[in-house]
Design an enzyme around this catalytic site. Structure first.
Site, mmCIF file in Angstrom:
data_model
loop_
_atom_site.group_PDB
_atom_site.id
_atom_site.type_symbol
_atom_site.label_atom_id
_atom_site.label_comp_id
_atom_site.label_asym_id
_atom_site.label_seq_id
_atom_site.Cartn_x
_atom_site.Cartn_y
_atom_site.Cartn_z
ATOM 1 N N ASN A 96 -15.908 -8.698 7.464
ATOM 2 C CA ASN A 96 -16.262 -7.425 6.832
ATOM 3 C C ASN A 96 -16.582 -7.547 5.348
ATOM 4 O O ASN A 96 -17.304 -6.737 4.790
ATOM 5 C CB ASN A 96 -15.137 -6.404 7.033
ATOM 6 N N SER B 138 -15.913 -0.376 17.029
ATOM 7 C CA SER B 138 -15.768 0.872 16.288
ATOM 8 C C SER B 138 -17.104 1.595 16.308
ATOM 9 O O SER B 138 -18.151 0.953 16.228
ATOM 10 C CB SER B 138 -15.384 0.541 14.842
ATOM 11 N N ALA B 139 -17.088 2.931 16.391
ATOM 12 C CA ALA B 139 -18.354 3.677 16.406
ATOM 13 C C ALA B 139 -18.921 3.878 15.005
ATOM 14 O O ALA B 139 -20.125 3.832 14.799
ATOM 15 C CB ALA B 139 -18.140 5.033 17.078
ATOM 16 N N THR C 265 -5.681 12.611 25.732
ATOM 17 C CA THR C 265 -6.905 13.287 26.173
ATOM 18 C C THR C 265 -8.127 12.657 25.519
ATOM 19 O O THR C 265 -8.141 12.423 24.304
ATOM 20 C CB THR C 265 -6.838 14.789 25.804
ATOM 21 N N CYS D 120 -10.255 -2.944 -5.579
ATOM 22 C CA CYS D 120 -10.235 -2.279 -6.883
ATOM 23 C C CYS D 120 -9.580 -0.907 -6.798
ATOM 24 O O CYS D 120 -10.129 0.083 -7.240
ATOM 25 C CB CYS D 120 -11.637 -2.187 -7.454
#
Length: 404
Positions: free
Chosen positions: A155, A203-204, A243, A328
């Site tokens: 990332n 992840s979307a 749900t 930071c």
């Protein structure tokens, strides 16, 4: 053409929801609002149908079977479910886990928690280019190793690990292989079959979908077992109760469908933007790209500008939404642990910017960003006594600084 500021260049942090995705989601908030688990009436059936369509679209992007997709609240939960779930299920076979020092905190902190529970974890270092040494990985494997977790795309520095080679090693030794693919889906081709992956986190919101929804791929053949971390109504084949949020799932499904359809053009777009940016900052001295440039997601650049403090650089380029490679937050001025793992010194680790491009980024914006950074670096260095000494040929490492 005038560029509208601030220019968003932090797509690795999050992405805007693609308009096509947002449009697809809206009816599931107001009209088709049924609970997908309500199997006694049409409201529930329609919602369930939408969920299953999304499940199939997500599976298609990673070459999986829809039955292998488990919905979660995001990649952090997927990482937790995969690592804790597998570690606890297979702990009678062994209690040794392997991961990498440059993983996302969702993996590292989960591993730390398992250490507190009595598991043993080996944290592999990386080479200067951010890639792990496969021989080192092989040497770390023991008879009681039950799980290896390695992220596909980092990332911070965007480097792409050799996931198929690691998958091969794990399959040979019958070790569960987990991959965090939050930054990989939609940026590089992902194939769980070819790479022999057992568990894969998604992840979307990194792929132009909504926040708050993710998925975990759980292999069925050879079958991988997990201990559930969330208990309740036994939703998602018992792996994850709760749900299902139909509108978010529909959004993730549509985002992944578009990502599969447009992967080639997205990648070409990112490469073009990256080349424009690199050309734009070409003339600056003492610039270092962090991480391997070849084995890298095309949308990521992490660059250190020597003799400039990262925080002052971020303030100087306030027309750009970028992130500093260092954490930071005012509380933590620690340099980035990822850059430190590459062997970067504190000065370079502190002077880095992570610039990540997206589907909506234009060539003009990237040109503007490169020119702005170039002019600001020049100004900040003029104020730096260290830069002056460096230009005068003084070896800064040889100076003895007076203590306060």
């Amino acid at each position: 053409m005038t560029v509208k500021t601030p220019v968003y260049l932090d797509y690795a942090a999050t992405t805007p929801v693609d308009k096509r995705v947002a449009e697809k989601m809206i009816p599931y908030l107001t009209e088709t609002f049924g609970n997908p688990a309500s199997n006694s009436h049409a409201f529930g059936w329609e919602a369930e149908e939408a969920v299953e369509k999304a499940r199939a679209d997500i599976a298609a992007l990673i070459n999986a079977d829809p039955k292998e997709i488990v919905f979660t609240s995001g990649a952090t939960e997927s990482d937790n479910l995969a690592i804790k779930g597998a570690a606890n299920f297979y702990k009678t076979k062994g209690k040794h886990l392997i991961t990498v020092k440059t993983e996302h905190k969702a993996v590292l902190d989960t591993m730390r928690e398992l250490e507190r529970q009595g598991f043993e974890v080996t944290y592999l270092g990386v080479q200067e280019n951010g890639l792990i040494d496969l021989e080192e990985l092989k040497a770390a494997i023991r008879d009681d190793t039950i799980l290896i977790s390695v992220m596909w795309v980092n990332n911070e520095i965007g480097v792409v690990q050799d996931i198929p080679a690691i998958g091969e090693i794990c399959r040979e030794r019958k070790i569960v292989f987990h991959v965090d693919a939050a930054q990989a889906c939609g940026k590089v081709p992902v194939d769980v079959e070819a790479a022999k992956i057992d568990l894969l986190s998604m992840s979307a919101h990194k792929v132009y979908g909504p926040k708050g929804i993710g998925a975990l791929y759980v292999r069925r053949k050879p079958r991988v077992r997990l201990e559930a971390q969330m208990h309740g109504g036994g939703h998602e084949r018992g792996f994850r109760s709760g749900t299902l949020p139909t509108h978010q799932i529909v959004g993730m499904g549509e985002a992944f469908r578009i990502a599969k359809e447009e992967l080639e053009q997205d990648m070409a777009h990112y490469r073009k933007l990256r080349d424009i940016f690199l050309k734009g900052i070409e003339g600056i001295e003492e610039v270092y790209v962090n991480g391997d440039l070849e084995h890298r997601a095309p949308n990521n650049l992490n660059v250190s500008f020597n003799f400039v403090e990262g925080e002052s650089l971020i303030m100087a380029v306030k027309e750009l939404a970028v992130s500093s490679g260092s954490a930071c937050t005012s509380a933590s001025l620690e340099p980035s642990y990822v850059l430190r793992a590459l062997g970067r010194n504190d000065e370079l680790a502190h002077s880095s910017l992570r610039i990540t491009f997206g589907r909506m980024t234009t060539e003009e914006e990237v040109q503007f960003a490169a020119e702005l950074i170039k002019s600001k670096i020049g100004k900040l260095r003029e104020l730096s006594p260290l830069w002056e000494m460096f230009k005068d040929g003084i070896d800064l490492n040889s100076i003895e600084w007076a203590a306060h």
